[in-house]
Enzyme design. Sequence first.
Site, PDB file in Angstrom:
ATOM      1  N   ALA A 194       0.668  -0.889  -0.113  1.00 42.43           N
ATOM      2  CA  ALA A 194      -0.071   0.045   0.270  1.00 42.43           C
ATOM      3  C   ALA A 194       0.887   0.962   0.030  1.00 42.43           C
ATOM      4  CB  ALA A 194      -0.702  -0.016   1.922  1.00 42.43           C
ATOM      5  N   LYS A 195       0.315   2.432  -0.981  1.00 41.75           N
ATOM      6  CA  LYS A 195       1.111   3.337  -0.548  1.00 41.75           C
ATOM      7  C   LYS A 195       0.506   4.584   0.973  1.00 41.75           C
ATOM      8  CE  LYS A 195       3.275   6.002  -4.034  1.00 41.75           C
ATOM      9  NZ  LYS A 195       4.688   6.574  -3.386  1.00 41.75           N
ATOM     10  N   THR A 196       1.280   4.021   1.836  1.00 39.40           N
ATOM     11  CA  THR A 196       0.453   4.461   2.235  1.00 39.40           C
ATOM     12  C   THR A 196       1.824   5.130   3.462  1.00 39.40           C
ATOM     13  OG1 THR A 196      -0.877   4.221   4.721  1.00 39.40           O
ATOM     14  CG2 THR A 196       0.640   2.353   4.451  1.00 39.40           C
TER      15      THR A 196
END
Length: 354
Positions: A194-196
């Site tokens: 995830a691009k978190t």
Amino acid sequence: MATVGEIKVTRTTASRLSEVDFDNIAFGRVFSDHMLVADYRDGAWQSPEIVPYGAFQLTPATTTLHYGQSIFEGMKAYRNADGKPVLFRPRENFERMNRSAERMVMPAIPESLFLDGLKELVRIDVDWIPTQEDSSLYIRPLMFANDDFIGVQPSGAYKFVIFTCPVGNYYSEPVKLWVTREFIRAAPGGTGEAKTAGNYAASYYAAEEAKENGYHNVLWLDGNEHRYVEECGTMNVFFIIDGVAVTPELSGTILRGVTRDSVIKLLDDMDIEVQARRVSIEEVQKAYDTGKLDEVFGAGTAATVSPVIEIGSHEGVMRLRPDEERTVGPALLKRLTDIRHGVAEDKFGWVVPV
Ligand code: COI
């Protein structure tokens, strides 16, 4: 998926465009005049607005500040050879953002909000797209939890924002990467794909160690055995070993890079064998020791295709040949740049007019 209402536009009365030195732009420090903002509350996205770029008012209880429920994307707009604005594979970023949203228990973003909103924003700030070589308009879609409460549970309110910045190269010199066997970026079952926000904050400690040793960033190894190469945090990584391109496979712990995917397709088109598989740091070292490590480079939206010139660790240093003596990385960068600017044929249909 639901659509959102028409975008209300309020233009700035004080453009900052004339203040920008487009020949000397620091990456990520100069922001265009407008931003798109949409709120999610009571189970629905509210109508988006494009407003002058500026600050939000947040209370100290804003949940994202405590629990990190925040995701983002990175993409770029260019001018093609006719001066028209274009986007590169925006649908891939839209889909990845919604995969990140699902993983972080955040609401899906409607296609019309993301893609139409993005195009409208770029049209309004079209003069912010640099024309200088190696420059582009970096686009940052962002969603964060916006409830006011103390407690560990998903927020009920979110803010979706798209803002843009004219940028040059992310790395102004060939990249030096530091291998750590002690720290990890992600583990199976975690949020590595995830691009978190938290993935990046969690990387800073090891990145500091890298900097103290004279390196730009970390070359992460896997979370189980601390042996297999993952990514570098700012970009995916490719090794050219004896003429074959080897890149870590998508295992759920590395970012599913849009540039990574584009590079794989271009390598294939260049008749260079690509192997997306596990690659241990020992295999890389052995290739280096036997003179078979032809090139190492990173691939990312911000980083584009960036040569890796050195890989260091407490175990030793691998020094790689300079960009001028490489064939694959520079050819990929040229091909990608030419496709984006409409100079080379877009045979994969990657370029989307704004
Ligand atoms: C991107 O490549 O778009 C990123 O988000 C990574 C960061 C180095 C800017």
